[in-house]
Design an enzyme around this catalytic site. Sequence first.
Site, PDB file in Angstrom:
ATOM      1  N   GLY A   1       0.857  -1.201   0.000  1.00 18.58           N
ATOM      2  CA  GLY A   1       0.000   0.000   0.000  1.00 18.58           C
ATOM      3  C   GLY A   1       0.879   1.233   0.000  1.00 18.58           C
ATOM      4  NE  ARG A   2      -2.726   5.058   1.947  1.00 16.67           N
ATOM      5  CZ  ARG A   2      -4.054   5.033   2.006  1.00 16.67           C
ATOM      6  NH1 ARG A   2      -4.763   5.850   1.282  1.00 16.67           N
ATOM      7  NH2 ARG A   2      -4.678   4.202   2.811  1.00 16.67           N
ATOM      8  CB  ILE A   3       3.303   2.487   4.682  1.00 17.38           C
ATOM      9  CG1 ILE A   3       2.393   3.549   5.308  1.00 17.38           C
ATOM     10  CG2 ILE A   3       4.594   2.343   5.486  1.00 17.38           C
ATOM     11  CD1 ILE A   3       1.813   3.168   6.677  1.00 17.38           C
TER      12      ILE A   3
ATOM     13  CD  GLU B   1       0.873  -2.902  19.804  1.00 17.55           C
ATOM     14  OE1 GLU B   1       1.695  -3.493  19.078  1.00 17.55           O
ATOM     15  OE2 GLU B   1       0.529  -1.715  19.619  1.00 17.55           O
TER      16      GLU B   1
ATOM     17  CB  ILE C   1       6.475  -0.993  10.840  1.00 12.90           C
ATOM     18  CG1 ILE C   1       6.379  -1.097   9.309  1.00 12.90           C
ATOM     19  CG2 ILE C   1       7.902  -0.830  11.299  1.00 12.90           C
ATOM     20  CD1 ILE C   1       6.660   0.222   8.599  1.00 12.90           C
ATOM     21  CB  ALA C   2       2.119  -4.565   9.581  1.00 12.72           C
ATOM     22  NE  ARG C   3      -2.970  -1.967  13.941  1.00 14.50           N
ATOM     23  CZ  ARG C   3      -2.454  -0.770  13.651  1.00 14.50           C
ATOM     24  NH1 ARG C   3      -1.139  -0.621  13.503  1.00 14.50           N
ATOM     25  NH2 ARG C   3      -3.228   0.291  13.532  1.00 14.50           N
TER      26      ARG C   3
ATOM     27  CG  HIS D   1       2.193   0.760  17.822  1.00 17.38           C
ATOM     28  ND1 HIS D   1       1.139  -0.104  17.795  1.00 17.38           N
ATOM     29  CD2 HIS D   1       2.085   1.501  16.685  1.00 17.38           C
ATOM     30  CE1 HIS D   1       0.411   0.114  16.713  1.00 17.38           C
ATOM     31  NE2 HIS D   1       0.979   1.086  16.014  1.00 17.38           N
ATOM     32  CB  ILE D   2       7.368   4.980  18.372  1.00 14.49           C
ATOM     33  CG1 ILE D   2       8.645   4.154  18.089  1.00 14.49           C
ATOM     34  CG2 ILE D   2       7.003   4.933  19.842  1.00 14.49           C
ATOM     35  CD1 ILE D   2       9.897   4.764  18.694  1.00 14.49           C
TER      36      ILE D   2
HETATM   37  C1  8YV Z   1      -0.935   4.870  15.526  1.00 11.02           C
HETATM   38  C2  8YV Z   1      -0.708   3.129  13.719  1.00 11.02           C
HETATM   39  O1  8YV Z   1      -0.129   5.757  16.199  1.00 11.02           O
HETATM   40  O2  8YV Z   1      -1.807   4.568  12.239  1.00 11.02           O
HETATM   41  C3  8YV Z   1      -1.683   3.422  12.644  1.00 11.02           C
HETATM   42  O3  8YV Z   1      -2.318   2.473  12.161  1.00 11.02           O
HETATM   43  O4  8YV Z   1      -0.425   2.023  13.976  1.00 11.02           O
HETATM   44  C4  8YV Z   1      -0.074   4.243  14.471  1.00 11.02           C
HETATM   45  O5  8YV Z   1       0.311   5.221  13.556  1.00 11.02           O
HETATM   46  C5  8YV Z   1      -1.591   3.949  16.509  1.00 11.02           C
HETATM   47  O6  8YV Z   1      -2.393   3.023  15.890  1.00 11.02           O
HETATM   48  C6  8YV Z   1      -2.403   4.743  17.530  1.00 11.02           C
HETATM   49  O7  8YV Z   1      -3.712   4.969  17.111  1.00 11.02           O
END
Ligand code: 8YV
Length: 328
Positions: free
Chosen positions: A157-159, A270, A239-241, A288-289
């Site tokens: 996707g975009r990222i 988490e 960096i996804a989920r 998660h930053i």
């Molecule tokens: C958020 C993220 O900071 O945008 C997302 O999906 O994972 C992070 O950028 C986090 O989900 C807090 O809402």
Amino acid sequence: MSLRPAILIARKVFPEVVERLREFCEVDRNETDQVLGPTDLVQRLQGKVGALTTGSERIDAALLAACPQLRVVCNIAVGFNNFDVPAMTAAGVMATNTPDVLTETTADFGFALLMATARRMAESEHFLRAGQWNRWALDMFAGAEVHGSTLGILGMGRIGQAIARRGAHGFGMNVIYHNRSRLDAATEADCKASYVSKAQLLAQADHLILVVPYSPEAHHAIGAAEFAQMKPTATLVNIARGGIVDDAALALALRERRIAAAGLDVFEGEPKVHPDLLTVPNVVLTPHIASATLKTRRAMADLAADNLIAYLTTGRALTPLNAIVTEA
Ligand code: 8YV
């Protein structure tokens, strides 16, 4: 009695964003910044027509049934696995997220985590801080090459595309990707990325970065079977989920050096972290930053507030997840 719509800001946000919302709404806010569990969230949402949420608050059918006045919920996140969107649509509740404003910042962080992981930055820093550095050695913390290597991206996707451009154009990497659907030729050329099967992605990547949204189908998409197909020298970055990687299997794979290293910004369950991940040296862990720059977090909160105001004043949201729900 005020005729202005009542809303809940479920977590602490920037004061300027609160002030903007106050121009249009009666604002209740969770100043403690403690995550509201389902019961407390339902209670705080009574009488509210709108809410600003983060990934920590779950909006599901049970909550919707208990909050019949709710009309719009705006997530301060691009990911929305905390929303049951079909249930929101069925209840006539507009759902929005914050795409685009975090793309480049999140891609920067993905690349930073990849580099920190491949070049063993956390492990070597811990070594130094522990006072263990008493001589230089030729092979000391020798890691994996980044420039010129093969970058695998799962989820384009975009990222994913922003990461591909960094890898291809900045680091001369050979970029391969796997996605539910293949990109059009122009986008592939812009990203200098080649589409491959998931099996090819696992087998060929020197560095594999996960940028795929969470869905039940993506649960444990990367686990023991996938580590077995990866190069033993490979690094993995998530960096996804949380939940896309089987964290217990990953800790074992890292301990047994079935893959070389991992960089993780997201975790199953988490803010808890699987205890085995805390004891393996070859992993870089961040809380998660990936989107956390002040500018981007402010842009995310602004977009969520803009969505809320737009929907409550015009019946249309700016970045809707269920545009079928509209009051216009
Ligand atoms: C958020 C993220 O900071 O945008 C997302 O999906 O994972 C992070 O950028 C986090 O989900 C807090 O809402």
